[in-house]
Design a protein around this motif. Structure first.
Motif, PDB file in Angstrom:
ATOM      1  N   ALA A 160      61.820  79.151   0.425  1.00 33.37           N
ATOM      2  CA  ALA A 160      61.269  78.449  -0.411  1.00 33.37           C
ATOM      3  C   ALA A 160      61.716  77.025   0.217  1.00 33.37           C
ATOM      4  O   ALA A 160      61.539  76.095   0.070  1.00 33.37           O
ATOM      5  CB  ALA A 160      62.104  79.146  -1.567  1.00 33.37           C
ATOM      6  N   ARG A 161      63.138  77.214   0.644  1.00 34.43           N
ATOM      7  CA  ARG A 161      64.109  75.882   0.247  1.00 34.43           C
ATOM      8  C   ARG A 161      63.747  75.507   1.510  1.00 34.43           C
ATOM      9  O   ARG A 161      64.690  74.280   2.555  1.00 34.43           O
ATOM     10  CB  ARG A 161      65.474  75.907   0.030  1.00 34.43           C
ATOM     11  N   GLU A 162      63.001  76.189   2.644  1.00 30.10           N
ATOM     12  CA  GLU A 162      63.438  75.434   4.552  1.00 30.10           C
ATOM     13  C   GLU A 162      62.535  74.161   4.512  1.00 30.10           C
ATOM     14  O   GLU A 162      61.213  73.184   3.811  1.00 30.10           O
ATOM     15  CB  GLU A 162      62.256  76.164   4.714  1.00 30.10           C
ATOM     16  N   ASP A 163      62.896  73.224   5.154  1.00 35.04           N
ATOM     17  CA  ASP A 163      62.925  71.844   5.633  1.00 35.04           C
ATOM     18  C   ASP A 163      61.573  72.007   6.516  1.00 35.04           C
ATOM     19  O   ASP A 163      61.276  70.971   6.470  1.00 35.04           O
ATOM     20  CB  ASP A 163      64.033  70.650   5.245  1.00 35.04           C
ATOM     21  N   HIS A 164      62.148  72.629   7.578  1.00 38.32           N
ATOM     22  CA  HIS A 164      61.212  72.304   8.976  1.00 38.32           C
ATOM     23  C   HIS A 164      60.562  73.037   9.430  1.00 38.32           C
ATOM     24  O   HIS A 164      59.238  72.473   9.183  1.00 38.32           O
ATOM     25  CB  HIS A 164      62.423  72.159   9.571  1.00 38.32           C
ATOM     26  N   CYS A 165      60.205  74.545   8.920  1.00 36.18           N
ATOM     27  CA  CYS A 165      58.880  75.131   9.873  1.00 36.18           C
ATOM     28  C   CYS A 165      59.189  75.852   8.709  1.00 36.18           C
ATOM     29  O   CYS A 165      60.203  76.957   9.589  1.00 36.18           O
ATOM     30  CB  CYS A 165      59.536  75.582  11.198  1.00 36.18           C
TER      31      CYS A 165
ATOM     32  N   GLN B 288      59.766  85.227  17.858  1.00 37.74           N
ATOM     33  CA  GLN B 288      60.335  83.830  17.680  1.00 37.74           C
ATOM     34  C   GLN B 288      58.497  83.288  17.448  1.00 37.74           C
ATOM     35  O   GLN B 288      57.752  83.903  17.303  1.00 37.74           O
ATOM     36  CB  GLN B 288      60.530  83.919  19.500  1.00 37.74           C
ATOM     37  N   ALA B 289      58.804  81.908  17.077  1.00 39.36           N
ATOM     38  CA  ALA B 289      57.743  81.671  16.207  1.00 39.36           C
ATOM     39  C   ALA B 289      57.568  80.398  17.061  1.00 39.36           C
ATOM     40  O   ALA B 289      58.053  80.076  17.865  1.00 39.36           O
ATOM     41  CB  ALA B 289      57.820  80.889  15.102  1.00 39.36           C
ATOM     42  N   PRO B 290      55.779  80.488  16.853  1.00 35.64           N
ATOM     43  CA  PRO B 290      55.274  79.115  18.488  1.00 35.64           C
ATOM     44  C   PRO B 290      55.886  78.337  17.931  1.00 35.64           C
ATOM     45  O   PRO B 290      55.914  77.963  16.862  1.00 35.64           O
ATOM     46  CB  PRO B 290      53.615  79.919  18.312  1.00 35.64           C
ATOM     47  N   ALA B 291      56.391  76.275  18.521  1.00 35.28           N
ATOM     48  CA  ALA B 291      56.320  75.431  18.659  1.00 35.28           C
ATOM     49  C   ALA B 291      55.131  74.937  16.828  1.00 35.28           C
ATOM     50  O   ALA B 291      54.443  75.301  16.829  1.00 35.28           O
ATOM     51  CB  ALA B 291      55.946  74.384  19.375  1.00 35.28           C
ATOM     52  N   HIS B 292      56.687  74.840  16.285  1.00 37.64           N
ATOM     53  CA  HIS B 292      55.603  73.439  15.085  1.00 37.64           C
ATOM     54  C   HIS B 292      54.794  72.766  15.119  1.00 37.64           C
ATOM     55  O   HIS B 292      54.872  71.710  15.721  1.00 37.64           O
ATOM     56  CB  HIS B 292      57.277  73.178  14.243  1.00 37.64           C
ATOM     57  N   THR B 293      53.796  72.868  14.752  1.00 42.44           N
ATOM     58  CA  THR B 293      52.548  72.084  14.502  1.00 42.44           C
ATOM     59  C   THR B 293      52.323  71.606  13.376  1.00 42.44           C
ATOM     60  O   THR B 293      52.626  72.684  12.063  1.00 42.44           O
ATOM     61  CB  THR B 293      51.476  72.116  15.061  1.00 42.44           C
ATOM     62  N   GLU B 294      51.436  71.070  12.769  1.00 39.22           N
ATOM     63  CA  GLU B 294      50.691  70.626  11.291  1.00 39.22           C
ATOM     64  C   GLU B 294      49.926  71.413  11.386  1.00 39.22           C
ATOM     65  O   GLU B 294      49.715  71.776   9.913  1.00 39.22           O
ATOM     66  CB  GLU B 294      49.842  68.782  11.476  1.00 39.22           C
ATOM     67  N   ASP B 295      49.849  72.286  11.742  1.00 42.02           N
ATOM     68  CA  ASP B 295      48.477  73.037  11.453  1.00 42.02           C
ATOM     69  C   ASP B 295      49.342  74.687  11.306  1.00 42.02           C
ATOM     70  O   ASP B 295      48.701  75.446  10.923  1.00 42.02           O
ATOM     71  CB  ASP B 295      47.512  73.824  12.423  1.00 42.02           C
ATOM     72  N   CYS B 296      50.241  74.331  11.017  1.00 35.73           N
ATOM     73  CA  CYS B 296      51.189  75.926  10.969  1.00 35.73           C
ATOM     74  C   CYS B 296      51.798  75.973   9.412  1.00 35.73           C
ATOM     75  O   CYS B 296      51.078  76.986   9.086  1.00 35.73           O
ATOM     76  CB  CYS B 296      52.446  75.633  11.891  1.00 35.73           C
ATOM     77  N   CYS B 297      52.791  75.078   8.719  1.00 38.84           N
ATOM     78  CA  CYS B 297      53.148  74.643   7.291  1.00 38.84           C
ATOM     79  C   CYS B 297      53.327  73.625   6.948  1.00 38.84           C
ATOM     80  O   CYS B 297      52.980  72.835   7.547  1.00 38.84           O
ATOM     81  CB  CYS B 297      54.301  75.775   7.900  1.00 38.84           C
ATOM     82  N   ALA B 298      53.236  73.667   5.713  1.00 39.03           N
ATOM     83  CA  ALA B 298      53.373  72.086   5.082  1.00 39.03           C
ATOM     84  C   ALA B 298      54.689  72.941   3.751  1.00 39.03           C
ATOM     85  O   ALA B 298      54.960  73.746   3.241  1.00 39.03           O
ATOM     86  CB  ALA B 298      52.405  72.127   3.636  1.00 39.03           C
ATOM     87  N   PRO B 299      55.960  72.843   4.433  1.00 41.97           N
ATOM     88  CA  PRO B 299      57.150  73.039   4.096  1.00 41.97           C
ATOM     89  C   PRO B 299      56.857  73.155   2.227  1.00 41.97           C
ATOM     90  O   PRO B 299      56.375  71.342   1.685  1.00 41.97           O
ATOM     91  CB  PRO B 299      58.688  73.058   4.581  1.00 41.97           C
TER      92      PRO B 299
END
Lengths: 348, 474
Positions: free
Chosen positions: B411-416, B428-439
């Protein structure tokens, strides 16, 4: 059950015990509950809300009092309508069933399950849909409906069921017809829950329940005709309003045995035999109970000479001591039931 | 039938030519005589594994399942799928129905039981007389999540399995990290072949919405429901709140919403499910009881109003979204302090040291219908010492707190969010992109996700008179 529903079950002159109404709805078949059910002319409600918890009407009772619609008696047990309550009761467009007299003689809960499942089966069948999830019911209902279906299966089953239901529902208030139809599940129709019907019709959930009992009772009544497609499905659900063991006791009394003899033979206490008889007296019409044998005209006269005022106010402990010694409570209660039934018979 | 290739059976029974990922590996392990722990995402077709095995082998498949109220639905679905000799016995099964089932026990191909029912000596004696082709523990993570402090009968399953002569065992769950896997295997006294697929679901966009307080949260929920394309599911921790919110959202946003929880009658559950499946409802306000057996592929959003107690439950519940592979979103509404509720729920059923001591000193003085007392009575009757029980509850609390900390960290995650989530399952998650998530700090862009609500005029059904409605049925 909310305050609007409870309001309809109260009276302006007769104080009514909330706990007795609650026990009636929950199906507690004690003599006391049944007796007050009869006194309040609410016996039709017997066992119609078995899932209610103890105390389930307390909140509603408190609210009608707070709203100034009813007031408690000195012991905080019985409610009586205030003039404002009476006005509210009369002005409300609350639903009043027409078929309630039949309700105690129908196993309504089983009737509901059977009718709902039978409608679903007939609906899917008439659309040639063999692959569907049946409504959740107990296994006995499912088996019974399955047997019924194989018995009545014919190409025009859908047409027959539609005609029968239309005839039955057309006899009722259109809102009742809409509520009953709305809850049906069938081909491409999930059916509304009672909660959803309550929301869309702006009626209380309990009113929706009453409406569906009304519909079920009418369908039951019409299914008595041998040509009705539901005949074999529903005919077995007519029942005597008296429990089985009370029925046996009553039959033995009618054959001329004394209460002590019956108790000995059935290996129960005499008090149990008396409870059976009181239950039968309450639940059956005057003519169906052997009053003359159990409550001789001379006895009635003796009681009549000493009791006064409204039946509800009579107290066994206020009878003259000699009379109390001569007659146990059983006879006193039976006399009150007899008087009450006389009143009903004369349209009072 | 034992010699028929698996794919031939698949085609014969289900009409499919190929298995979905994981199904074949699990079946092959079982066919080779090895226990199998299959960790496959929601909607992967876990039921098919034991259906097909049960079809290929003589005897009865016994399925231990946790959700009493839904087992009857499951049996209906089995029958609909052509497996007619199926039945369920739970504490909710009426006496008459139970007798009917017991009379036909020897003929059953699939029998569903709750762990509590299976643990009853009388029932166990009857089950022992069966030829068990496969012993299935469905939702096996419940052993870990619920066993120690909620439904201790789960802890007996290992011993029961031995008493049943160690039948071949299939353990099924949607989500289980390493620790959970080990605990399941240990409890069931098994060394299973582990079949696992990635829990990641690339088409589900992950979002955490940070709100200030309850009022803010409600407002945000209303906004989301008005703007998101359905169908959707909102998860709550309380039946009452689920019911009230469904009514409120229906009244204020115009979406067609209903509540769904284990407290509904069988008939209501049936109707709500069918309405949701057929598109008559846009939104379900649910408790965790909702999910199992709902084969709806086009759920576009899952919102969590309350913080779940651990990431495994969360993964399980958001997994209902987007099973059709289309873009979907999982939103967690989080206000500071939300962790207090799962914390309290976890503690509600857990006796403290003093209570344990009091109970062990005078066990007869306590009311067994009280959940905590029931729990202690269970342990005492199974010969667990006071000290061991105390250790067990301390350990359990630590585990719960650790699991909750993982959820709070998400819930408090800032990055991915995806990285944080998958790390809990050692992935392992794929590299973070804008289509991945919105912390939490990143606002959710519904337009970008192409999940904006399209108000369909057909949704507003014109009311029909009862004659027309009735005629339509036949």
């Amino acid at each position: 059950m909310g305050p609007a529903d409870l309001l309809q079950l109260l009276d302006q002159t007769q104080p009514r015990r909330v706990r007795a109404i609650e026990n009636l709805l929950r199906g507690r078949r004690t003599v006391s509950t049944l007796y007050w059910g009869q006194r309040y002319q609410l016996l039709a409600l017997l066992s119609l809300a078995k899932q209610l918890d103890r105390g389930a009407l307390d909140a509603a009772a408190q609210q009608v009092v707070q709203q100034g619609l009813a007031s408690w008696d000195a012991n905080h047990e019985r409610l009586v309508l205030t003039p404002r309550g009476l006005a509210a009761q009369q002005s409300a467009t609350y639903f009043h069933p027409q078929t309630a007299d039949w309700w105690p003689t129908i196993d309504l809960m089983t009737a509901r399950q059977r009718i709902l499942l039978a409608v679903q089966v007939a609906s899917q069948f008439s659309h040639h849909a063999g692959h569907y999830l049946p409504l959740t019911t107990d296994m006995a209902t499912r088996q019974f409906v399955r047997n019924w279906f194989h018995q009545v299966k014919a190409n025009d089953l859908g047409t027959q069921v539609l005609a029968a239901l239309t005839t039955s529902l057309a006899k009722l208030d259109p809102l009742v017809a809409a509520v009953v139809t709305g809850q049906f599940t069938g081909y491409q129709q999930a059916g509304q829950t009672l909660g959803q019907l309550s929301q869309t019709t702006q009626r209380t959930p309990w009113e929706i329940q009453l409406m569906q009992f009304e519909g079920l009772a009418q369908i039951m009544q019409d299914a008595k005709a041998p040509t009705n497609p539901f005949n074999s499905l529903l005919q077995p659900l007519w029942q005597t309003p008296v429990s089985r063991s009370a029925q046996i006791t009553l039959n033995t009394v009618k054959q001329g045995q004394t209460l002590a003899q019956i108790a000995g033979e059935r290996r129960v206490k005499v008090s149990t035999v008396r409870e059976h008889l009181l239950e039968a007296a309450i639940m059956l019409p005057l003519a169906a109970f052997p009053y003359d044998r159990l409550l001789a005209p001379a006895t009635r006269d003796q009681f009549k000479a000493v009791v006064q005022g409204p039946v509800d106010d009579w107290q066994y402990t206020e009878l003259p001591e000699a009379l109390q010694k001569q007659y146990e409570f059983f006879y006193f209660r039976l006399y009150a039931i007899w008087v009450g039934k006389q009143g009903e018979q004369h349209g009072k | 039938m034992g010699n028929e290739p698996l794919t031939a059976s698949l085609e014969r029974v289900f009409g499919y030519e190929t298995f979905r990922p994981g199904q074949q590996a699990a079946l092959e392990a079982l066919e080779a005589g090895n226990d199998s722990l299959a960790i496959l995402p929601t909607g992967a077709g876990k039921t098919l594994i034991y259906q097909l095995y049960g079809y290929r082998h003589a005897g009865c498949t016994v399925i231990v399942s946790p959700l009493l109220s839904l087992m009857a639905d499951q049996v209906d679905r089995m029958r609909l799928g052509g497996f007619r000799r199926s039945a369920a016995i739970t504490s909710q099964t009426s006496y008459t129905d139970r007798q009917t089932i017991l009379d036909q026990l020897a003929d059953l191909q699939f029998l569903f039981l709750s762990p509590e029912m299976l643990a009853q000596p009388k029932m166990l004696t009857r089950i022992k007389q069966l030829t068990i082709s496969l012993f299935v523990v469905d939702e096996a993570h419940c052993i870990v999540q619920w066993g120690p402090d909620f439904r201790p009968e789960y802890l007996l399953l290992g011993a029961i399995k031995e008493q049943l002569g160690n039948p071949l065992t299939l353990m099924l769950t949607a989500t289980a990290g390493q620790a959970t896997r080990q605990e399941i295997a240990k409890q069931l006294r098994s060394q299973p072949t582990i079949v696992t697929e990635s829990v990641n679901r690339a088409n589900i966009f992950l979002d955490v919405d940070r709100v200030n307080d309850e009022a803010d949260k409600k407002e945000r929920l209303q906004q989301l429901v008005s703007r998101l394309q359905g169908p959707g599911v909102i998860y709550f921790s309380s039946k009452q709140l689920a019911t009230d919110t469904a009514e409120w959202l229906q009244a204020t946003t115009g979406v067609r919403a209903a509540a769904y929880h284990a407290g509904l009658s069988g008939e209501d559950r049936f109707k709500i499910q069918q309405q949701f499946m057929s598109g008559e409802l846009d939104l379900i306000c649910a408790t965790s009881a909702f999910g199992m057996g709902i084969d709806k592929n086009d759920i576009r959003y899952v919102i969590h109003y309350h913080l779940p107690g651990d990431l495994e439950s969360y993964a399980q519940e958001i997994g209902r979204a987007g099973r059709d592979g289309q873009p979907s979103v999982a939103i967690l509404l989080y206000a500071p302090g939300d962790e207090q509720l799962p914390l309290a729920l976890g503690q509600a059923n857990r006796p403290d040291e003093a209570e344990i001591a009091q109970y062990y000193a005078q066990p007869t003085k306590f009311d067994d219908s009280e959940p905590t007392v029931h729990l202690l009575a269970f342990y005492r009757q199974h010969g667990i010492s006071q000290a061991a029980v105390q250790r067990l509850f301390v350990k359990r609390e630590q585990e719960r707190n650790r699991a909750l900390a993982g959820m709070v960290a998400y819930a408090r995650e800032d990055h991915c969010l995806r990285q944080r989530w998958l790390a809990a399952f050692d992935e392992q998650a794929p590299a973070h992109t804008e289509d991945c998530c919105a912390p939490q700090a990143t606002p959710l862009d519904i337009g970008r996700l192409d999940l904006g609500r399209v108000v369909n005029s057909a949704d507003k059904a014109t009311p029909m008179d009862w004659q027309t409605q009735l005629a339509r049925l036949f």
